[in-house]
Write a protein that holds these residues in place. Sequence first.
Motif, PDB file in Angstrom:
ATOM      1  N   GLU A   1       0.840  -1.184   0.000  1.00 23.73           N
ATOM      2  CA  GLU A   1       0.000   0.000   0.000  1.00 23.73           C
ATOM      3  C   GLU A   1       0.880   1.240   0.000  1.00 23.73           C
ATOM      4  O   GLU A   1       1.838   1.324   0.777  1.00 23.73           O
ATOM      5  CB  GLU A   1      -0.923  -0.003   1.214  1.00 23.73           C
ATOM      6  CG  GLU A   1      -1.932   1.144   1.221  1.00 23.73           C
ATOM      7  CD  GLU A   1      -2.959   1.013   2.326  1.00 23.73           C
ATOM      8  OE1 GLU A   1      -3.310   2.049   2.924  1.00 23.73           O
ATOM      9  OE2 GLU A   1      -3.404  -0.119   2.607  1.00 23.73           O
TER      10      GLU A   1
ATOM     11  N   GLY B   1      -2.333   5.006   0.613  1.00 19.47           N
ATOM     12  CA  GLY B   1      -3.714   4.574   0.554  1.00 19.47           C
ATOM     13  C   GLY B   1      -4.098   3.781  -0.680  1.00 19.47           C
ATOM     14  O   GLY B   1      -5.209   3.262  -0.756  1.00 19.47           O
ATOM     15  N   ARG B   2      -3.217   3.677  -1.648  1.00 21.97           N
ATOM     16  CA  ARG B   2      -3.523   2.931  -2.875  1.00 21.97           C
ATOM     17  C   ARG B   2      -2.959   1.527  -2.781  1.00 21.97           C
ATOM     18  O   ARG B   2      -1.779   1.334  -2.455  1.00 21.97           O
ATOM     19  CB  ARG B   2      -2.945   3.647  -4.084  1.00 21.97           C
ATOM     20  CG  ARG B   2      -3.309   2.989  -5.410  1.00 21.97           C
ATOM     21  CD  ARG B   2      -2.871   3.842  -6.569  1.00 21.97           C
ATOM     22  NE  ARG B   2      -3.259   3.257  -7.837  1.00 21.97           N
ATOM     23  CZ  ARG B   2      -3.004   3.791  -9.035  1.00 21.97           C
ATOM     24  NH1 ARG B   2      -2.354   4.949  -9.097  1.00 21.97           N
ATOM     25  NH2 ARG B   2      -3.387   3.210 -10.148  1.00 21.97           N
ATOM     26  N   GLN B   3      -3.780   0.534  -3.055  1.00 20.58           N
ATOM     27  CA  GLN B   3      -3.344  -0.859  -2.996  1.00 20.58           C
ATOM     28  C   GLN B   3      -2.724  -1.250  -4.333  1.00 20.58           C
ATOM     29  O   GLN B   3      -3.321  -1.075  -5.392  1.00 20.58           O
ATOM     30  CB  GLN B   3      -4.528  -1.767  -2.663  1.00 20.58           C
ATOM     31  CG  GLN B   3      -5.137  -1.469  -1.293  1.00 20.58           C
ATOM     32  CD  GLN B   3      -6.108  -2.540  -0.857  1.00 20.58           C
ATOM     33  OE1 GLN B   3      -5.773  -3.721  -0.831  1.00 20.58           O
ATOM     34  NE2 GLN B   3      -7.318  -2.127  -0.497  1.00 20.58           N
TER      35      GLN B   3
ATOM     36  N   ASP C   1      -2.320  -1.890 -10.264  1.00 25.03           N
ATOM     37  CA  ASP C   1      -3.328  -1.674  -9.225  1.00 25.03           C
ATOM     38  C   ASP C   1      -3.843  -3.025  -8.748  1.00 25.03           C
ATOM     39  O   ASP C   1      -4.224  -3.875  -9.546  1.00 25.03           O
ATOM     40  CB  ASP C   1      -4.481  -0.829  -9.767  1.00 25.03           C
ATOM     41  CG  ASP C   1      -5.198  -0.089  -8.653  1.00 25.03           C
ATOM     42  OD1 ASP C   1      -5.793  -0.764  -7.800  1.00 25.03           O
ATOM     43  OD2 ASP C   1      -5.156   1.149  -8.630  1.00 25.03           O
ATOM     44  N   ASN C   2      -3.854  -3.221  -7.440  1.00 25.40           N
ATOM     45  CA  ASN C   2      -4.209  -4.521  -6.887  1.00 25.40           C
ATOM     46  C   ASN C   2      -5.713  -4.768  -6.853  1.00 25.40           C
ATOM     47  O   ASN C   2      -6.145  -5.897  -6.669  1.00 25.40           O
ATOM     48  CB  ASN C   2      -3.639  -4.656  -5.462  1.00 25.40           C
ATOM     49  CG  ASN C   2      -3.571  -6.092  -4.996  1.00 25.40           C
ATOM     50  OD1 ASN C   2      -3.487  -7.022  -5.801  1.00 25.40           O
ATOM     51  ND2 ASN C   2      -3.608  -6.297  -3.689  1.00 25.40           N
TER      52      ASN C   2
END
Length: 335
Positions: A240, A243-245, A259-260
């Motif tokens: 992460e 805040g982005r997975q 992007d996960n």
Amino acid sequence: MRPGTGQPDDPPAASQQAGQAGRAPSAGTRPVTWHGDVAARIDQLGWLRGLSDWLTGVLGPVRERHQDNLVLELMHGGRWVGHPLHPALSDLHIGLWTGVTVLVAMDRDRVPRRGMDAAGMLSAAGILAAGATALTGLSDWTVSDEQDRRVGLFHGLLNTLGLGLQGASLGTRVAGHRSTARALGAASLTVTATAGYLGGHLVFTKGVMVNRVAWAIGPRRWTRALQEANLPDDSPAAVEAEGRQIMLYRHRGRLYAIDNICSHAGGLLSRGPVADLTVTCPLHGSRFALADGCVSRGPASQPQPVLPTRIRNGWIEVRGSQPAPRRPASGRRQP
């Protein structure tokens, strides 16, 4: 992580909001919350849950067995259309049957006539369009989950009822029973409009079939994601960054970052297998190329965002698709 789904858990704030949303609304807020109450009541129908589970048990293995079938993917719309096909097709039969209602309202001939007229032609064309819409809707339904699946099933049952009523209306119209045909046609359009409202609830309230990563742009600067030593070759890692997975993957020394969160339904790609630099979502089987995020198999219709990577001081760093603008030097004029 929700057990067996490959989906992330709700954040604490979202869980608290969900708990508050589950409380009985006050009299002042009920006029603007009734639609959520209706969906919740539909979801609690015991016979609907049983039917949903039974259909899932029957259709789920069929979909998985034929997941590579091109026809099945085309029924979703998928990568060739760029979005699901079902919503676009649903406009056809609703519009055609609305046209029937307009023609009937303008008809001043009170003498019963047998055979096919203009209204009957529109009704028949709408029935054909509704059949195609039902097939694409069923295809989309097999890749839905939980409450969305049950409300979607109710949506489909209402559409099936509307189709049956329209067929009966056409039959009575051809037989010359115009008054009965009018009543059945009006009932069909009413039921179909109700089903359409539930379809709108699924898309615009629940986000079903909506691109889950459409607004993913960060981090805006190079950000440490993982120590290089903690990423072995050919082993996906979930990280992460601001805040982005993100899913990291290394193959023969080359780094990939994608992007996960699956663009189709939010599954975690890092939980799925990787073969030939293509990751398969564990939730519904969509496949994405790690190099550019391109969809290689549906039901996903949108590619996965990829992120630039670099290694600095033993750390793997990532940056989003829209880096922060550079600050101009003091006293330097901007063009």
